[in-house]
Design an enzyme around this catalytic site. Structure first.
Site, PDB file in Angstrom:
ATOM      1  N   PRO A  86       0.806  -1.187  -0.134  1.00 20.74           N
ATOM      2  CA  PRO A  86      -0.177   0.030  -0.065  1.00 20.74           C
ATOM      3  C   PRO A  86       0.931   1.302  -0.003  1.00 20.74           C
ATOM      4  O   PRO A  86       1.574   1.518   0.944  1.00 20.74           O
ATOM      5  CB  PRO A  86      -0.673  -0.095   1.225  1.00 20.74           C
ATOM      6  CG  PRO A  86       0.163  -0.862   2.024  1.00 20.74           C
ATOM      7  CD  PRO A  86       1.002  -1.775   1.378  1.00 20.74           C
ATOM      8  N   GLN A 137      -5.754  -1.513   2.621  1.00 22.02           N
ATOM      9  CA  GLN A 137      -5.079  -0.914   4.010  1.00 22.02           C
ATOM     10  C   GLN A 137      -5.882   0.211   4.617  1.00 22.02           C
ATOM     11  O   GLN A 137      -6.365   1.130   4.182  1.00 22.02           O
ATOM     12  CB  GLN A 137      -3.898  -0.516   3.515  1.00 22.02           C
ATOM     13  CG  GLN A 137      -2.796   0.026   4.672  1.00 22.02           C
ATOM     14  CD  GLN A 137      -2.828   1.177   4.572  1.00 22.02           C
ATOM     15  OE1 GLN A 137      -3.024   2.132   3.659  1.00 22.02           O
ATOM     16  NE2 GLN A 137      -2.710   2.243   5.809  1.00 22.02           N
ATOM     17  N   THR A 165      -2.328  -0.780   9.243  1.00 16.43           N
ATOM     18  CA  THR A 165      -0.898  -0.067   9.406  1.00 16.43           C
ATOM     19  C   THR A 165      -0.617   0.317  11.031  1.00 16.43           C
ATOM     20  O   THR A 165      -1.280   1.279  11.215  1.00 16.43           O
ATOM     21  CB  THR A 165      -0.419   0.958   8.441  1.00 16.43           C
ATOM     22  OG1 THR A 165      -0.732   0.370   7.141  1.00 16.43           O
ATOM     23  CG2 THR A 165       0.810   1.600   8.587  1.00 16.43           C
ATOM     24  N   LYS A 236       0.437  -4.703  10.069  1.00 25.11           N
ATOM     25  CA  LYS A 236       1.405  -4.275   9.186  1.00 25.11           C
ATOM     26  C   LYS A 236       2.229  -3.318  10.115  1.00 25.11           C
ATOM     27  O   LYS A 236       1.863  -2.120  10.492  1.00 25.11           O
ATOM     28  CB  LYS A 236       1.204  -3.363   8.170  1.00 25.11           C
ATOM     29  CG  LYS A 236       2.263  -2.755   7.194  1.00 25.11           C
ATOM     30  CD  LYS A 236       1.533  -2.694   5.934  1.00 25.11           C
ATOM     31  CE  LYS A 236       2.835  -1.745   4.932  1.00 25.11           C
ATOM     32  NZ  LYS A 236       3.240  -0.704   5.617  1.00 25.11           N
ATOM     33  N   HIS A 260       8.251  -0.235   7.807  1.00 24.60           N
ATOM     34  CA  HIS A 260       7.503   0.815   6.826  1.00 24.60           C
ATOM     35  C   HIS A 260       8.979   1.330   5.865  1.00 24.60           C
ATOM     36  O   HIS A 260       8.716   2.503   5.622  1.00 24.60           O
ATOM     37  CB  HIS A 260       7.338   1.872   7.743  1.00 24.60           C
ATOM     38  CG  HIS A 260       5.895   2.436   7.160  1.00 24.60           C
ATOM     39  ND1 HIS A 260       4.845   2.369   7.682  1.00 24.60           N
ATOM     40  CD2 HIS A 260       5.843   3.171   6.008  1.00 24.60           C
ATOM     41  CE1 HIS A 260       3.994   3.063   7.027  1.00 24.60           C
ATOM     42  NE2 HIS A 260       4.443   3.779   6.039  1.00 24.60           N
ATOM     43  N   GLY A 293      13.287  -3.530   1.984  1.00 27.14           N
ATOM     44  CA  GLY A 293      14.248  -3.849   1.604  1.00 27.14           C
ATOM     45  C   GLY A 293      14.487  -4.687   0.330  1.00 27.14           C
ATOM     46  O   GLY A 293      15.534  -5.115  -0.113  1.00 27.14           O
ATOM     47  N   ILE A 294      13.251  -5.360  -0.115  1.00 24.16           N
ATOM     48  CA  ILE A 294      13.274  -6.174  -1.068  1.00 24.16           C
ATOM     49  C   ILE A 294      13.561  -5.198  -2.429  1.00 24.16           C
ATOM     50  O   ILE A 294      12.776  -4.389  -2.763  1.00 24.16           O
ATOM     51  CB  ILE A 294      11.704  -6.959  -1.181  1.00 24.16           C
ATOM     52  CG1 ILE A 294      11.480  -7.726   0.031  1.00 24.16           C
ATOM     53  CG2 ILE A 294      11.672  -7.772  -2.457  1.00 24.16           C
ATOM     54  CD1 ILE A 294      12.186  -8.881   0.357  1.00 24.16           C
ATOM     55  N   ARG A 295      14.579  -5.822  -3.092  1.00 19.40           N
ATOM     56  CA  ARG A 295      14.877  -5.326  -4.269  1.00 19.40           C
ATOM     57  C   ARG A 295      15.167  -6.129  -5.680  1.00 19.40           C
ATOM     58  O   ARG A 295      15.560  -5.708  -6.681  1.00 19.40           O
ATOM     59  CB  ARG A 295      16.297  -4.340  -4.121  1.00 19.40           C
ATOM     60  CG  ARG A 295      16.184  -3.162  -2.975  1.00 19.40           C
ATOM     61  CD  ARG A 295      15.174  -2.039  -3.557  1.00 19.40           C
ATOM     62  NE  ARG A 295      15.246  -1.297  -2.695  1.00 19.40           N
ATOM     63  CZ  ARG A 295      14.281  -0.901  -1.723  1.00 19.40           C
ATOM     64  NH1 ARG A 295      13.382  -1.861  -1.426  1.00 19.40           N
ATOM     65  NH2 ARG A 295      14.236   0.004  -0.774  1.00 19.40           N
ATOM     66  N   ARG A 315       8.701   0.529  -2.646  1.00 23.96           N
ATOM     67  CA  ARG A 315       9.692   1.180  -3.609  1.00 23.96           C
ATOM     68  C   ARG A 315       9.957   0.621  -4.840  1.00 23.96           C
ATOM     69  O   ARG A 315       9.822   1.273  -5.856  1.00 23.96           O
ATOM     70  CB  ARG A 315      11.170   2.001  -2.622  1.00 23.96           C
ATOM     71  CG  ARG A 315      10.882   2.742  -1.625  1.00 23.96           C
ATOM     72  CD  ARG A 315      12.263   3.166  -1.246  1.00 23.96           C
ATOM     73  NE  ARG A 315      12.346   3.908  -0.128  1.00 23.96           N
ATOM     74  CZ  ARG A 315      12.144   3.418   1.207  1.00 23.96           C
ATOM     75  NH1 ARG A 315      12.052   2.157   1.191  1.00 23.96           N
ATOM     76  NH2 ARG A 315      12.221   4.253   2.159  1.00 23.96           N
TER      77      ARG A 315
END
Ligand SMILES: Cc1cc2nc3c(=O)[nH]c(=O)nc-3n(C[C@H](O)[C@H](O)[C@H](O)COP(=O)(O)O)c2cc1C
Length: 365
Positions: A86, A137, A165, A236, A260, A293-295, A315
Site C-alpha cells: 500500500p 489498507q 498499518t 503491518k 515501513h 528492502g526487497i529489491r 519502493r
C-alpha cells in the site's frame, strides 16, 4: 532463458534500472519522497545490509525438475510469494496510480494491498481489476465513525482482507522532505474522501494523525473495532515478539514484519533481522509477510527461507510504476519471478514452499 515481457516498451531491463529510470522521470522532490527514509536513514540502509549479510547454502545435483514459485496468502493463490505494497500518493508516480498496479498484479498472479491514502478510491481501484483478489489498507486510529464507514466500503467493494498499518501513529521524521519543503497535495492522498475540498481533506488526515484527540488506539480498541467485520485482518509494522503476540491475541490473522521501509522510526532494526523473533513468537502456522528492502528475486528467496510466507514490495513497485506505468510494474513482477526460479534452480530446491533456514547462512567475514 528468454523473458516474455509485455509487448509495450518498458525503458528498463533489471529491477535496479527501474529505480534509475524512475529517478530520471520524477522531479527531485517526488524522487526524495519515494526513495527517502526517516532521520539519518540508518534503518533504510540497515534493511539492505541485512539482506546482503545472508548467503545461500547451495546444494547441487538435486535431480529436481524446474522449481515452482507458486504459493498462497490467506487462501489467495499467488504465482510467487510477492504482494505489492500500500503506497499512498500513487498519482505522483503515474496518472493511473494504484489502478495500474492492481491491473499488473492481476496479470502476473499476485495480490495488491490498496492504500487508504491513495489517489483513487478503493472502489475505483477495485473497478480497475474487478476479478482480482485484493487487500485494503487502513490506519487504525482517529475517528471511529470514519473507520466503521471504511470497513463497510471495503466489504462492499469485494476486498478479501484488511491490512492495518500499526506503525504510523504519526509520520516519520523525513529530512529529505523537510529540506525540500515537500507538501503533498491533499488530492493525491484523498481518493477515498471524494467531494471533500482540500481543507476538508487536511482535516481527515489531520484527525487520522492527531495524537491527542481521537489519537492512537490500543490493541483492545483495535480488536473491538475489528469485531465489526468478518474479513480477516493483518497487522503491518510488527518488529518484536511482544507485539506479534499482542496482534494475534487481538485477532490478527497474519502479520507484516516491517519497519515501513525505514520511513518511520529511524533506529528501528532491519525487518529481516526481526523475522526469526516474530516467527518464533507466533509459531509455524501464522502467515507472516515481510517488507522493507526487497529489491530483487534473491531477496524474496532469503526472506522465505528465514520464515516469511511472502514479501511485500514498496519502493520497487512505486519505482516500476514511475518508470513504466502498468507495463513497468508487470516487468518488475516478471523479473522477480524469473530470478526466483533461477535462484531456486541453482539452490537445488524444487519449490519455494520447501525452503527452510537450512537454505541460507550468515556471511563469514
Ligand atoms: C511512496 C510510499 C508511500 C507509502 N505509503 C504508505 C501508506 O500509505 N500506508 C502504508 O501502510 N505504508 C506505506 N508505505 C510503506 C510501504 O507499504 C512498505 O511498508 C515499504 O515501502 C516497504 O519497504 P521497501 O520500500 O523497502 O520495499 C509507503 C511507501 C512508499 C515508498
Amino acid at each position: 532463458m528468454t523473458l516474455e515481457h509485455p509487448a509495450v516498451a518498458v525503458p528498463f531491463e533489471t529491477t535496479g534500472e527501474a529505480f534509475a529510470v524512475a529517478r530520471e522521470r520524477l522531479s527531485p522532490e517526488v524522487w526524495d519522497f519515494l526513495d527517502g527514509g526517516a532521520g539519518d536513514e540508518a534503518t533504510l540502509r540497515e534493511n539492505r545490509a541485512e539482506f546482503e549479510a545472508w548467503r545461500f547454502r547451495q546444494r547441487v545435483m538435486s535431480g529436481l525438475p524446474s522449481p515452482s514459485t507458486a504459493t498462497s496468502f490467506l487462501g489467495m493463490p499467488l504465482s510467487m510469494p510477492v504482494l505489492t505494497a500500500p503506497f499512498g500518493a500513487d498519482g505522483l508516480f503515474d496518472p493511473e496510480g494504484q489502478r495500474a498496479v492492481v491491473r499488473a498484479d492481476r496479470a502476473e498472479g499476485v495480490v495488491g494491498i490498496v492504500p487508504e491514502a491513495g489517489t483513487y478510491s478503493l472502489e475505483q481501484v477495485a473497478a480497475a481489476a474487478p476479478e482480482a483478489a485484493r487487500i485494503a489498507q487502513l490506519h487504525p486510529m482517529g475517528d471511529r465513525r470514519n473507520f466503521r464507514t471504511m470497513l463497510r466500503r471495503i466489504e462492499d467493494a469485494g476486498y478479501r482482507a484488511i491490512c492495518l498499518t500499526v506503525d504510523c501513529p504519526t509520520g516519520g521524521w523525513r529530512e529529505r522532505n523537510l529540506r525540500n519543503r515537500f507538501d503533498i497535495d491533499p488530492r493525491v492522498v484523498g481518493g477515498n474522501y471524494p467531494g471533500r475540498g482540500s481543507s476538508d481533506l487536511s482535516d481527515v488526515f489531520g484527525q487520522l494523525f492527531d495524537r491527542n484527540e481521537a489519537g492512537v488506539w490500543s490493541w483492545g480498541e483495535l480488536s473491538d473495532a475489528m469485531s465489526d467485520t468478518q474479513l480477516p485482518w493483518i497487522a503491518k509494522g510488527i518488529l518484536t515478539a511482544e507485539d506479534a503476540v499482542a496482534a494475534t491475541s487481538a485477532g490478527a490473522s497474519a502479520l507484516v514484519v516491517s519497519n515501513h521501509g525505514g520511513r518511520q522510526l529511524d533506529g528501528a532494526p532491519a525487518s529481516l533481522a526481526q523475522l526469526p523473533e516474530v516467527r518464533g513468537a507466533v509459531g509455524p502456522e501464522t502467515e507472516i509477510l515481510l517488507d522493507s528492502g526487497i529489491r530483487r528475486g534473491a531477496d524474496v528467496v532469503k526472506a522465505v527461507a528465514l520464515g516469511a510466507t511472502a514479501v511485500i514490495i514498496g519502493r520497487l513497485a512505486a519505482a516500476a510504476l514511475a518508470a513504466g506505468g502498468e507495463a513497468g510494474v508487470r516487468r518488475v513482477l516478471r523479473l522477480l519471478r524469473e530470478e526466483q526460479t533461477t535462484v531456486l534452480t541453482l539452490l537445488g530446491r524444487g519449490s519455494i514452499t520447501d525452503l527452510g533456514a537450512d537454505a541460507v547462512m550468515r556471511a563469514q567475514r
